[in-house]
Design an enzyme around this catalytic site. Structure first.
Site, PDB file in Angstrom:
ATOM      1  N   ASP A 121      27.408  34.154  40.525  1.00  0.00           N
ATOM      2  CA  ASP A 121      27.142  35.532  40.523  1.00  0.00           C
ATOM      3  C   ASP A 121      26.345  35.939  41.942  1.00  0.00           C
ATOM      4  O   ASP A 121      26.466  37.044  42.366  1.00  0.00           O
ATOM      5  CB  ASP A 121      26.400  36.223  39.293  1.00  0.00           C
ATOM      6  CG  ASP A 121      27.178  36.145  38.012  1.00  0.00           C
ATOM      7  OD1 ASP A 121      28.326  36.037  38.241  1.00  0.00           O
ATOM      8  OD2 ASP A 121      26.562  36.321  36.892  1.00  0.00           O
ATOM      9  N   ARG A 152      31.615  31.428  24.531  1.00  0.00           N
ATOM     10  CA  ARG A 152      31.316  31.319  23.215  1.00  0.00           C
ATOM     11  C   ARG A 152      32.034  30.948  22.201  1.00  0.00           C
ATOM     12  O   ARG A 152      31.870  30.639  21.233  1.00  0.00           O
ATOM     13  CB  ARG A 152      30.723  32.958  22.986  1.00  0.00           C
ATOM     14  CG  ARG A 152      29.446  33.217  23.719  1.00  0.00           C
ATOM     15  CD  ARG A 152      29.054  34.670  23.386  1.00  0.00           C
ATOM     16  NE  ARG A 152      29.808  35.794  23.896  1.00  0.00           N
ATOM     17  CZ  ARG A 152      29.740  35.916  25.070  1.00  0.00           C
ATOM     18  NH1 ARG A 152      29.071  35.644  25.985  1.00  0.00           N
ATOM     19  NH2 ARG A 152      30.773  36.934  25.478  1.00  0.00           N
ATOM     20  N   VAL A 201      37.438  29.816  35.265  1.00  0.00           N
ATOM     21  CA  VAL A 201      37.608  31.272  35.549  1.00  0.00           C
ATOM     22  C   VAL A 201      36.479  31.761  36.434  1.00  0.00           C
ATOM     23  O   VAL A 201      36.733  32.531  37.008  1.00  0.00           O
ATOM     24  CB  VAL A 201      37.546  31.791  33.899  1.00  0.00           C
ATOM     25  CG1 VAL A 201      37.479  33.364  33.979  1.00  0.00           C
ATOM     26  CG2 VAL A 201      38.843  31.343  33.074  1.00  0.00           C
ATOM     27  N   THR A 202      35.365  31.162  36.142  1.00  0.00           N
ATOM     28  CA  THR A 202      34.142  31.424  36.863  1.00  0.00           C
ATOM     29  C   THR A 202      34.542  31.388  38.427  1.00  0.00           C
ATOM     30  O   THR A 202      34.497  32.163  39.184  1.00  0.00           O
ATOM     31  CB  THR A 202      32.920  30.469  36.508  1.00  0.00           C
ATOM     32  OG1 THR A 202      32.753  31.105  35.266  1.00  0.00           O
ATOM     33  CG2 THR A 202      31.842  31.056  37.578  1.00  0.00           C
ATOM     34  N   ASP A 221      34.497  34.474  31.223  1.00  0.00           N
ATOM     35  CA  ASP A 221      34.137  33.384  31.269  1.00  0.00           C
ATOM     36  C   ASP A 221      33.041  33.018  30.216  1.00  0.00           C
ATOM     37  O   ASP A 221      33.066  32.037  29.433  1.00  0.00           O
ATOM     38  CB  ASP A 221      33.586  32.682  32.572  1.00  0.00           C
ATOM     39  CG  ASP A 221      32.311  33.641  33.008  1.00  0.00           C
ATOM     40  OD1 ASP A 221      32.111  34.512  32.612  1.00  0.00           O
ATOM     41  OD2 ASP A 221      32.156  33.019  34.294  1.00  0.00           O
ATOM     42  N   GLY A 222      32.213  34.088  30.016  1.00  0.00           N
ATOM     43  CA  GLY A 222      31.310  34.102  28.813  1.00  0.00           C
ATOM     44  C   GLY A 222      31.642  34.150  27.442  1.00  0.00           C
ATOM     45  O   GLY A 222      31.376  33.409  26.605  1.00  0.00           O
ATOM     46  N   SER A 276      27.159  26.010  27.641  1.00  0.00           N
ATOM     47  CA  SER A 276      26.475  25.065  28.115  1.00  0.00           C
ATOM     48  C   SER A 276      25.420  25.617  29.045  1.00  0.00           C
ATOM     49  O   SER A 276      25.530  26.515  29.784  1.00  0.00           O
ATOM     50  CB  SER A 276      27.458  23.813  29.000  1.00  0.00           C
ATOM     51  OG  SER A 276      27.925  24.290  30.039  1.00  0.00           O
ATOM     52  N   ASP A 333      33.670  37.496  35.045  1.00  0.00           N
ATOM     53  CA  ASP A 333      32.581  37.227  34.583  1.00  0.00           C
ATOM     54  C   ASP A 333      32.510  37.576  32.916  1.00  0.00           C
ATOM     55  O   ASP A 333      31.630  37.157  32.262  1.00  0.00           O
ATOM     56  CB  ASP A 333      31.376  38.002  35.245  1.00  0.00           C
ATOM     57  CG  ASP A 333      30.143  37.537  35.329  1.00  0.00           C
ATOM     58  OD1 ASP A 333      29.862  36.589  35.004  1.00  0.00           O
ATOM     59  OD2 ASP A 333      29.238  38.206  35.289  1.00  0.00           O
ATOM     60  N   ASP A 372      27.368  30.053  36.401  1.00  0.00           N
ATOM     61  CA  ASP A 372      27.687  31.302  36.179  1.00  0.00           C
ATOM     62  C   ASP A 372      26.498  32.190  36.973  1.00  0.00           C
ATOM     63  O   ASP A 372      26.958  33.031  37.901  1.00  0.00           O
ATOM     64  CB  ASP A 372      27.660  32.089  34.895  1.00  0.00           C
ATOM     65  CG  ASP A 372      28.291  33.384  34.805  1.00  0.00           C
ATOM     66  OD1 ASP A 372      29.347  33.678  35.249  1.00  0.00           O
ATOM     67  OD2 ASP A 372      27.595  34.266  34.196  1.00  0.00           O
TER      68      ASP A 372
END
Length: 144
Positions: free
Chosen positions: A95, A77, A34-35, A72-73, A84, A69, A91
């Site tokens: 960014d 989680r 996804v990132t 993906d976080g 990781s 963004d 990430d």
């Protein structure tokens, strides 16, 4: 004020994002994928729309890809592997690449328009990239 607003909105945003993040994980997407997808879409959009001066539609498309963004976080989680160090590094690096592509694309537009602000804008980009590097280098060398 910002702290209160952020604290009040975070639970609502989390409730909205988590079901989509779970769905993405269920179909086999990883947070890192996804990132990458978001970054490729954002960089491509910035470099396509902004140099042409299509700032409104470009910003809409870029905003869509920036949502990756958030996802993906959330995916990291709630996944069984959890967040990781590599994912966090990836990430934050992506960014910076994404931010730089937006700034670069606007600078290309300004230069193409012979706008005198392009020089100031270019200096802002350079110093904006140097400051985090200088800080990280100083920290790694234990320079206060």
């Amino acid at each position: 004020m910002d702290l209160m607003l952020s604290a009040s909105l975070k639970p609502a945003v989390t409730r909205a994002i988590n079901p989509i993040a779970r769905g993405a994980l269920a179909i086999g997407l990883t947070p890192n994928a996804v990132t990458f997808i978001g970054a490729i879409g954002l960089v491509t959009s910035a470099l396509y729309f902004y140099p042409k001066g299509d700032f409104f539609i470009g910003t809409l498309v870029i905003s869509f890809f920036m949502l990756s963004d958030l996802f993906d976080g959330a995916m990291a989680r709630i996944s069984s592997q959890g967040a990781s160090k590599w994912g966090g590094f990836l990430d934050s690096t992506v960014d910076r690449v994404s931010d730089s592509s937006i700034l670069f694309a606007v600078c290309v537009y300004l230069i193409d328009q012979n706008d005198h602000l392009s020089i100031i804008y270019l200096l802002a980009i350079i110093t904006g990239m140097l400051i985090p590097y200088i800080r990280a280098k100083a920290e790694s060398m234990s320079i206060p």
